[in-house]
Design an enzyme around this catalytic site. Structure first.
Site, mmCIF file in Angstrom:
data_model
loop_
_atom_site.group_PDB
_atom_site.id
_atom_site.type_symbol
_atom_site.label_atom_id
_atom_site.label_comp_id
_atom_site.label_asym_id
_atom_site.label_seq_id
_atom_site.Cartn_x
_atom_site.Cartn_y
_atom_site.Cartn_z
ATOM 1 N N ASP A 169 0.887 -1.204 -0.168
ATOM 2 C CA ASP A 169 0.010 -0.013 -0.107
ATOM 3 C C ASP A 169 0.909 1.291 0.022
ATOM 4 O O ASP A 169 1.600 1.561 0.903
ATOM 5 C CB ASP A 169 -0.937 0.007 1.278
ATOM 6 C CG ASP A 169 -1.829 1.077 1.091
ATOM 7 O OD1 ASP A 169 -1.776 1.960 0.586
ATOM 8 O OD2 ASP A 169 -3.137 0.844 1.862
ATOM 9 N N HIS A 200 -2.924 -0.269 -2.614
ATOM 10 C CA HIS A 200 -4.196 0.371 -2.042
ATOM 11 C C HIS A 200 -5.408 0.159 -3.158
ATOM 12 O O HIS A 200 -5.057 0.331 -4.354
ATOM 13 C CB HIS A 200 -3.872 1.493 -2.038
ATOM 14 C CG HIS A 200 -4.892 2.498 -1.088
ATOM 15 N ND1 HIS A 200 -4.920 2.561 0.308
ATOM 16 C CD2 HIS A 200 -5.849 3.420 -1.675
ATOM 17 C CE1 HIS A 200 -5.740 3.293 0.806
ATOM 18 N NE2 HIS A 200 -6.590 3.879 -0.433
#
Length: 231
Positions: A169, A200
């Site tokens: 992420d 993400h």
């Protein structure tokens, strides 16, 4: 699918909430919390997915205090930028109160049944707050941002919480992820799932960020979690 209006608890006005109903009797309610892109097509599809699983799904417009009804596409650079700008203007404490109002409305809608909360990105952080600050029966956060900074609230978690953490992420780095594990792994009400190499937004319904395998795994875990704790 329909839209209802919910009165804010602070008497600041009312906000719209997208609702998706199951075909038969409801198993309970699931509140779907948006990313920074508003209640867009992807969030509405999340609602439809939960409705197909037998829940009544609610997606409140959490940006109503800033720009009501906005819908953005994260694959369009200018719209991504606008979403991040709105996030910077966002009052998360007021949003938690709006989520609480939605929980009340949802619980009444399903005749006192259980209410789960699920959120994505910004909504993932808010799902954590739903677990620490509201009486939601269960909460799930996907790629939640900034949890490492609010771990002091973990002691207030009374009902089950699940967090999905993609290890690559680019908004939540390794140090933040490690802090989440350090602060929550031993909590009896919390379960964390890591997704090696995913970034993400991997479980978005549409768009370039989606990873089919990762989304399917995370969503299956969410489905089992809600089946156990909501109905």
């Amino acid at each position: 699918m329909s839209t209802i209006s919910i009165a804010a608890l602070d008497d600041a006005g009312s906000f719209t909430c997208h609702v998706a109903e199951p075909e038969g009797s409801t198993r309970g309610a699931i509140i779907v919390l948006q990313e920074v892109f508003g209640v867009n097509e992807g969030i509405r599809r999340k609602c439809e997915r939960f409705a197909a699983n037998g829940y009544t799904a609610f997606a409140p417009d959490l940006f109503w205090r800033i720009e009501p009804g906005i819908e953005l596409d994260p694959d369009v650079e200018s719209e991504l930028k606008r979403g991040l700008e709105l996030a910077g203007l966002f009052d998360q404490d007021a949003a938690v109160r709006d989520i609480e109002a939605t929980i009340h409305a949802a619980r009444a809608h399903v005749a006192g049944g259980k209410v789960g909360v699920v959120g994505y990105c910004m909504g993932g952080r808010l799902a954590y707050f739903a677990a620490t600050r509201t009486d939601a029966d269960a909460s799930v956060g996907y790629y939640a941002v900034g949890i490492d900074g609010v771990l002091n609230e973990a002691r207030a978690i009374a009902n089950p919480l699940m967090l999905h953490i993609p290890t690559a992420d680019h908004f939540v780095g390794p140090d933040a992820q490690a802090a989440m594990h350090d602060g929550l792994d031993d909590h009896p009400k919390v379960v964390l799932h890591d997704y090696p190499g995913l970034d993400h937004g991997f479980a978005t319904e549409i768009g370039n960020r989606r990873n089919e395998e990762g989304a399917a795994l995370a969503d299956s875990r969410t489905d089992a979690f809600f089946a156990e704790h909501v109905g």
